[in-house]
Design a protein around this motif. Structure first.
Motif, PDB file in Angstrom:
ATOM      1  N   GLU A 108       0.841  -1.191   0.000  1.00 25.18           N
ATOM      2  CA  GLU A 108       0.000   0.000   0.000  1.00 25.18           C
ATOM      3  C   GLU A 108       0.873   1.235   0.000  1.00 25.18           C
ATOM      4  OE1 GLU A 108      -3.869  -1.449   2.488  1.00 25.18           O
ATOM      5  OE2 GLU A 108      -2.788   0.345   3.125  1.00 25.18           O
ATOM      6  N   VAL A 109       0.598   2.107  -0.925  1.00 22.66           N
ATOM      7  CA  VAL A 109       1.366   3.345  -1.034  1.00 22.66           C
ATOM      8  C   VAL A 109       0.370   4.490  -0.939  1.00 22.66           C
ATOM      9  CG1 VAL A 109       2.851   4.712  -2.535  1.00 22.66           C
ATOM     10  CG2 VAL A 109       3.056   2.221  -2.527  1.00 22.66           C
ATOM     11  N   LYS A 110       0.630   5.417  -0.018  1.00 23.31           N
ATOM     12  CA  LYS A 110      -0.312   6.537   0.124  1.00 23.31           C
ATOM     13  C   LYS A 110       0.416   7.872   0.046  1.00 23.31           C
ATOM     14  CE  LYS A 110      -4.269   4.497   2.307  1.00 23.31           C
ATOM     15  NZ  LYS A 110      -4.299   3.607   3.472  1.00 23.31           N
ATOM     16  N   HIS A 111       0.033   8.652  -0.934  1.00 17.90           N
ATOM     17  CA  HIS A 111       0.554  10.027  -1.091  1.00 17.90           C
ATOM     18  C   HIS A 111       2.077  10.071  -0.999  1.00 17.90           C
ATOM     19  CE1 HIS A 111      -3.544  11.277  -0.967  1.00 17.90           C
ATOM     20  NE2 HIS A 111      -3.716  10.714   0.207  1.00 17.90           N
ATOM     21  N   LEU A 112       2.702   9.133  -1.643  1.00 20.70           N
ATOM     22  CA  LEU A 112       4.164   9.045  -1.583  1.00 20.70           C
ATOM     23  C   LEU A 112       4.805  10.100  -2.477  1.00 20.70           C
ATOM     24  CD1 LEU A 112       6.751   7.552  -0.733  1.00 20.70           C
ATOM     25  CD2 LEU A 112       6.402   6.041  -2.681  1.00 20.70           C
ATOM     26  N   THR A 113       5.666  10.900  -1.874  1.00 23.58           N
ATOM     27  CA  THR A 113       6.396  11.908  -2.633  1.00 23.58           C
ATOM     28  C   THR A 113       7.876  11.768  -2.323  1.00 23.58           C
ATOM     29  OG1 THR A 113       4.550  13.458  -2.670  1.00 23.58           O
ATOM     30  CG2 THR A 113       6.737  14.393  -2.965  1.00 23.58           C
ATOM     31  N   LYS A 114       8.693  11.825  -3.370  1.00 20.10           N
ATOM     32  CA  LYS A 114      10.142  11.801  -3.182  1.00 20.10           C
ATOM     33  C   LYS A 114      10.733  12.978  -3.942  1.00 20.10           C
ATOM     34  CE  LYS A 114      14.269  10.350  -2.238  1.00 20.10           C
ATOM     35  NZ  LYS A 114      14.761  10.317  -0.850  1.00 20.10           N
ATOM     36  N   ARG A 115      11.338  13.884  -3.174  1.00 21.94           N
ATOM     37  CA  ARG A 115      11.954  15.033  -3.810  1.00 21.94           C
ATOM     38  C   ARG A 115      13.450  14.973  -3.644  1.00 21.94           C
ATOM     39  NH1 ARG A 115       8.370  18.108  -1.178  1.00 21.94           N
ATOM     40  NH2 ARG A 115       6.460  18.061  -2.388  1.00 21.94           N
ATOM     41  N   TYR A 116      14.169  15.233  -4.721  1.00 18.11           N
ATOM     42  CA  TYR A 116      15.606  15.430  -4.619  1.00 18.11           C
ATOM     43  C   TYR A 116      15.839  16.933  -4.674  1.00 18.11           C
ATOM     44  CZ  TYR A 116      16.097  10.450  -5.392  1.00 18.11           C
ATOM     45  OH  TYR A 116      16.019   9.099  -5.260  1.00 18.11           O
ATOM     46  N   ARG A 117      17.070  17.325  -4.509  1.00 20.97           N
ATOM     47  CA  ARG A 117      17.336  18.755  -4.416  1.00 20.97           C
ATOM     48  C   ARG A 117      16.761  19.494  -5.627  1.00 20.97           C
ATOM     49  NH1 ARG A 117      23.255  19.299  -2.812  1.00 20.97           N
ATOM     50  NH2 ARG A 117      22.554  17.608  -1.493  1.00 20.97           N
ATOM     51  N   THR A 118      16.946  18.896  -6.806  1.00 20.27           N
ATOM     52  CA  THR A 118      16.539  19.642  -7.999  1.00 20.27           C
ATOM     53  C   THR A 118      15.315  19.053  -8.696  1.00 20.27           C
ATOM     54  OG1 THR A 118      18.113  18.308  -9.222  1.00 20.27           O
ATOM     55  CG2 THR A 118      18.846  20.482  -8.521  1.00 20.27           C
ATOM     56  N   ALA A 119      14.927  17.848  -8.318  1.00 18.22           N
ATOM     57  CA  ALA A 119      13.853  17.216  -9.081  1.00 18.22           C
ATOM     58  C   ALA A 119      12.896  16.482  -8.165  1.00 18.22           C
ATOM     59  CB  ALA A 119      14.455  16.235 -10.085  1.00 18.22           C
ATOM     60  N   THR A 120      11.689  16.284  -8.645  1.00 16.77           N
ATOM     61  CA  THR A 120      10.715  15.483  -7.929  1.00 16.77           C
ATOM     62  C   THR A 120      10.614  14.138  -8.630  1.00 16.77           C
ATOM     63  OG1 THR A 120       9.505  17.463  -7.319  1.00 16.77           O
ATOM     64  CG2 THR A 120       8.331  15.383  -7.142  1.00 16.77           C
ATOM     65  N   ALA A 121      11.023  13.086  -7.929  1.00 14.64           N
ATOM     66  CA  ALA A 121      11.032  11.766  -8.555  1.00 14.64           C
ATOM     67  C   ALA A 121       9.668  11.107  -8.465  1.00 14.64           C
ATOM     68  CB  ALA A 121      12.088  10.883  -7.905  1.00 14.64           C
ATOM     69  N   LEU A 122       8.993  11.304  -7.342  1.00 11.69           N
ATOM     70  CA  LEU A 122       7.651  10.748  -7.170  1.00 11.69           C
ATOM     71  C   LEU A 122       6.767  11.852  -6.608  1.00 11.69           C
ATOM     72  CD1 LEU A 122       8.517   7.296  -5.572  1.00 11.69           C
ATOM     73  CD2 LEU A 122       7.704   7.686  -7.894  1.00 11.69           C
ATOM     74  N   ASP A 123       5.582  11.967  -7.172  1.00 10.98           N
ATOM     75  CA  ASP A 123       4.740  13.104  -6.848  1.00 10.98           C
ATOM     76  C   ASP A 123       3.364  12.594  -6.436  1.00 10.98           C
ATOM     77  OD1 ASP A 123       3.556  15.508  -6.624  1.00 10.98           O
ATOM     78  OD2 ASP A 123       3.732  16.078  -8.735  1.00 10.98           O
ATOM     79  N   ASP A 124       3.145  12.463  -5.143  1.00  5.42           N
ATOM     80  CA  ASP A 124       1.842  12.083  -4.605  1.00  5.42           C
ATOM     81  C   ASP A 124       1.324  10.779  -5.215  1.00  5.42           C
ATOM     82  OD1 ASP A 124      -0.309  12.440  -2.927  1.00  5.42           O
ATOM     83  OD2 ASP A 124      -1.484  13.513  -4.429  1.00  5.42           O
ATOM     84  N   VAL A 125       2.118   9.749  -5.086  1.00  4.26           N
ATOM     85  CA  VAL A 125       1.763   8.445  -5.655  1.00  4.26           C
ATOM     86  C   VAL A 125       0.951   7.642  -4.635  1.00  4.26           C
ATOM     87  CG1 VAL A 125       2.722   6.208  -6.323  1.00  4.26           C
ATOM     88  CG2 VAL A 125       3.702   8.324  -7.240  1.00  4.26           C
ATOM     89  N   SER A 126      -0.195   7.152  -5.064  1.00  2.00           N
ATOM     90  CA  SER A 126      -0.981   6.251  -4.222  1.00  2.00           C
ATOM     91  C   SER A 126      -1.298   4.996  -5.020  1.00  2.00           C
ATOM     92  CB  SER A 126      -2.276   6.924  -3.769  1.00  2.00           C
ATOM     93  OG  SER A 126      -1.985   7.984  -2.891  1.00  2.00           O
ATOM     94  N   LEU A 127      -1.035   3.851  -4.414  1.00  2.00           N
ATOM     95  CA  LEU A 127      -1.236   2.584  -5.117  1.00  2.00           C
ATOM     96  C   LEU A 127      -1.592   1.494  -4.118  1.00  2.00           C
ATOM     97  CD1 LEU A 127       2.024   2.451  -7.271  1.00  2.00           C
ATOM     98  CD2 LEU A 127      -0.270   2.683  -8.209  1.00  2.00           C
ATOM     99  N   ALA A 128      -2.232   0.452  -4.612  1.00  2.00           N
ATOM    100  CA  ALA A 128      -2.403  -0.760  -3.814  1.00  2.00           C
ATOM    101  C   ALA A 128      -2.124  -1.945  -4.719  1.00  2.00           C
ATOM    102  CB  ALA A 128      -3.821  -0.830  -3.266  1.00  2.00           C
ATOM    103  N   LEU A 129      -1.238  -2.836  -4.281  1.00  2.00           N
ATOM    104  CA  LEU A 129      -0.893  -4.007  -5.093  1.00  2.00           C
ATOM    105  C   LEU A 129      -1.420  -5.262  -4.405  1.00  2.00           C
ATOM    106  CD1 LEU A 129       1.012  -1.884  -6.326  1.00  2.00           C
ATOM    107  CD2 LEU A 129       2.699  -3.679  -6.624  1.00  2.00           C
ATOM    108  N   ASP A 130      -2.047  -6.115  -5.214  1.00  2.00           N
ATOM    109  CA  ASP A 130      -2.618  -7.344  -4.673  1.00  2.00           C
ATOM    110  C   ASP A 130      -1.609  -8.473  -4.689  1.00  2.00           C
ATOM    111  OD1 ASP A 130      -5.014  -6.085  -4.359  1.00  2.00           O
ATOM    112  OD2 ASP A 130      -5.777  -6.700  -6.327  1.00  2.00           O
ATOM    113  N   GLU A 131      -1.913  -9.450  -3.868  1.00  2.00           N
ATOM    114  CA  GLU A 131      -1.040 -10.616  -3.793  1.00  2.00           C
ATOM    115  C   GLU A 131      -1.202 -11.492  -5.044  1.00  2.00           C
ATOM    116  OE1 GLU A 131      -1.746 -12.766  -0.253  1.00  2.00           O
ATOM    117  OE2 GLU A 131      -0.005 -14.057  -0.527  1.00  2.00           O
ATOM    118  N   GLY A 132      -0.090 -12.024  -5.505  1.00  2.00           N
ATOM    119  CA  GLY A 132      -0.145 -13.057  -6.534  1.00  2.00           C
ATOM    120  C   GLY A 132      -0.362 -12.592  -7.956  1.00  2.00           C
ATOM    121  N   LYS A 133      -0.177 -11.295  -8.208  1.00  2.00           N
ATOM    122  CA  LYS A 133      -0.338 -10.829  -9.586  1.00  2.00           C
ATOM    123  C   LYS A 133       0.994 -10.417 -10.187  1.00  2.00           C
ATOM    124  CE  LYS A 133      -4.999  -8.930  -9.274  1.00  2.00           C
ATOM    125  NZ  LYS A 133      -5.782  -7.693  -9.333  1.00  2.00           N
TER     126      LYS A 133
END
Lengths: 123, 316, 228
Positions: free
Chosen positions: B6-31
């Motif tokens: 489960e990923v909720k509102h995930l943001t990853k910022r580096y000094r000069t760039a935004t690598a992930l911007d408010d990512v929300s996801l849910a991954l199911d088992e076995g797919k």
């Protein structure tokens, strides 16, 4: 082998139906398993399973517990009926459209079809 | 189905760039998941954070319901071999495999040996001196044979020829069928992996732009090609994902499905209908860079485009 | 515990760096020292401590590789940073102890043969009445120090980059130099030398061990937030 116009599991189901219609997969014989289909068509096993499930729902395949999937008796007949019903829209519509584009009239078209059929018979 | 990631509102910022911007996801088992997107879209960053090899700027990540960071119970069930994975100095492929086998209780030695043979991996040379393709092959052997509950593949095919890539895809399907588990396959070769995927996640500049079952995407758009006026007339009110013009011929990718009656109507006006592959769909959806929410489902910009198309068509 | 031993097995994939290279250097240094003993016309006891310490240099490289190469692999295989750290330090301690044991054996041999018959001492640190335990402890601590300097520097490098690492190293060098100058300026060198002698080999080893612990702790704190 896969085309992109429709969901993969539908295409898998159609492949299995094809082999039932052309007789290579006889009634009462064992159908390929999900994993066999997945490996053969190089697709996700879940997708293959969905295709199989569709055929079970349709009554084309049925499950024999502990053994696997088998082609239902009468499945071939039913599939041929179904395909005949869809024949006009699937094949004749595009044929007519292309013929119109090329300026072929109905009689010419029929003539061409006749030639095709007789060639086939000769061969 | 239970979500194992489960990923909720995930943001990853580096000094000069935004690598992930408010990512929300849910991954199911076995797919089998496809994590698709261009280079630099944030795929590797996302997988790094999920495996606690990198850290979020904000937002939350849960794997098997827990924070993966320094969590042996969670991390021990994951395997993430990087595209440029480093191995201990002077280690040969068999040594690396043996070490990996200690870490994974379900390690499949038979599969590892078979892959070594099929990839024709040298067994006596240090990994550092292998070619790019062979390095990728080492990563594939470890990730596949590990049979971890969640396996991340990071562009696993770099440098591999077509035959070796097919070996990878075939063994992946085979072993997954034998031992279903969650697989996240990051790739930008969309056409090659499309049929392996059950679910597709597309990242574009750090944002999730598609998160849908592969079956739902296939056939969720279509391409019509023909006389500009006819095409424009048909496109009215529909969401245009992409438009190309060549002389008086226009090609548009439209969202949605084409009905049987539409097909007849289009055929009569000499407009061809063609399917759109997953790759085309993704590329089309990504091809509107500067219109804000480029891949949005409610697409006001797309409607504007359809209207413009009509106007242009009418002017001719 | 299995997780920690798995990390040790991962580290020991690289037996060449951990074991074989130090042993080769040790052999080479021993031969060289012996040759020099034979050439020197002096009859009193001769010590070649620097030559003896040479093999321990190899541990600097091992420390660097443990972090730059083995750490990323352990991450791929889902090891926690903590397990990696403990397993790695245990591996280093194990191999350092092994090497120290070899030194001890050599030191005992030297004693038994009166310095190989030429009164030349290679593995014997000329301190503390040449107690065997002192020899073992000195080489162990020295090897661990080298290892941790490499390991800690690489951790700082990976976490903050080259500029920070260089600043830290230069800063340390300046601080040490300033301290030394101050000692000279206030005529305290004599006292320091006396203090060192008073500590003896074991006392110095204890201080070294303290430094090892500090470096190990600081490496761990740095390691906790390293990204690939």
């Amino acid at each position: 082998m896969v085309d992109d116009s429709k969901a993969l599991f539908l295409q898998i189901a159609e492949r299995v139906e094809d082999s039932i219609v052309d007789g290579s997969l006889a009634e009462d014989s064992q159908a390929p398993s999900t994993n066999e289909l997945a490996a053969f068509y190089r697709i996700n096993p879940a997708t293959a399973a969905k295709g199989i499930a569709l055929l079970v729902d349709k009554g084309v395949l049925h499950k024999r517990r502990g053994i696997g999937m088998f082609v239902a008796p009468g499945a071939r007949r039913a599939l041929i009926e179904e395909r005949r019903a869809a024949f006009a829209s699937t094949y004749l519509e595009p044929l007519a459209a292309e013929a119109r584009k090329l300026g072929l009239d109905v009689d010419e078209l029929i003539q061409l079809l006749k030639e095709r059929f007789s060639e086939r018979t000769k061969a | 189905m239970t979500s194992i990631i489960e990923v909720k509102h995930l943001t990853k910022r580096y000094r000069t760039a935004t690598a992930l911007d408010d990512v929300s996801l849910a991954l199911d088992e076995g797919k089998i998941y496809g994590l698709l997107g261009r280079n630099g879209a944030g795929k590797t960053t996302l997988m790094s954070i999920l495996t606690a090899q990198n850290f979020a700027t904000s937002g939350r990540v849960r794997v098997f319901g827990e924070d993966p960071y320094e969590n042996a119970g969670v991390l021990g069930r994951l395997c993430f071999v990087r595209e440029n994975q480093k191995y201990p100095e002077r280690a040969t492929p068999p040594q690396a495999f043996r070490t990996a086998s200690y870490f994974y209780p379900n390690w499949n030695q038979r599969l590892a040996e078979r892959l070594v043979e099929e990839f024709q991996l040298p067994t006596d040379r240090p990994i550092q001196r292998l070619s790019r393709g062979q390095l990728s092959a080492v990563g594939i052997v470890i990730a596949l044979a590990a049979r971890a509950d969640v396996t991340f593949f990071d562009e696993p095919y770099l440098g591999l020829d077509a035959v070796a890539r097919q070996v990878f895809y075939d063994r992946l399907i085979e072993d997954y069928a034998e031992s279903p588990r969650t697989i996240v396959l990051s790739s930008h070769l969309i056409d090659e992996v499309a049929n392996l995927l059950e679910h597709v996640i597309v990242l574009d500049r750090g944002r999730v732009v598609i998160d849908a079952a592969a079956d739902d995407i296939r056939g969720s758009a279509f391409n019509i090609v023909g006389d500009a006026t006819a095409v424009a007339a048909f496109a009215v009110g529909k969401q245009v994902l992409r438009k190309q013009t060549l002389g008086n011929v226009t090609s548009v990718v439209l969202k949605g499905q084409v009905s049987e009656s539409d097909k007849v109507r289009l055929a009569r006006s000499g407009v061809e209908v063609a399917p759109v592959s997953l790759q085309q769909f993704i590329v089309s959806s990504a091809a509107q860079p500067d219109k804000g929410d480029a891949w949005g489902t409610d697409g006001p910009p797309a409607k504007v485009e359809a209207r413009q198309l009509v106007r242009n068509g009418g002017a001719r | 515990m299995t997780r920690v031993t798995n990390v040790m097995r991962l580290q020991l994939m690289n037996r060449q760096s951990y074991v074989i290279v130090p042993l080769l250097v040790l052999g080479g240094a021993a031969l060289l020292a012996l040759a020099i003993f034979l050439l020197v016309p002096y009859d009193g006891p001769k010590y070649a401590v620097m030559a003896a310490a040479a093999p321990l240099w190899a541990f600097l490289v091992v420390g660097v590789q443990a972090l730059t190469m083995s750490f990323p692999f352990s991450q791929a295989l889902g090891a926690t940073r903590r397990d990696f750290h403990i397993g790695t330090l245990l591996t280093a301690a194990l191999t350092a102890a092994m090497l120290a044991l070899i030194y001890l054996v050599i030191a005992l041999l030297e004693k038994a043969t009166n310095g190989w018959g030429v009164n030349g001492y290679f593995a014997t640190p000329g301190l503390d009445g040449d107690a065997p335990l002192a020899a073992f402890a000195s080489y162990f601590v020295l090897a661990m120090l080298w290892f941790l300097i490499g390991y800690w520097s690489s951790a700082v490098l990976k976490r903050w980059g080259l500029v920070v690492l260089l600043n830290v190293l230069v800063g340390l060098a300046i601080a040490l130099t300033v301290a030394a100058l101050l000692l000279v300026r206030f005529g305290a060198m004599q006292a320091v030398a006396e203090w060192v002698v008073a500590q003896g080999a074991l006392g110095l080893d204890a201080w070294g061990l303290l430094l090892v612990v500090v470096l190990a702790a600081s490496s761990y704190l740095t390691l906790r937030r390293i990204t690939q």
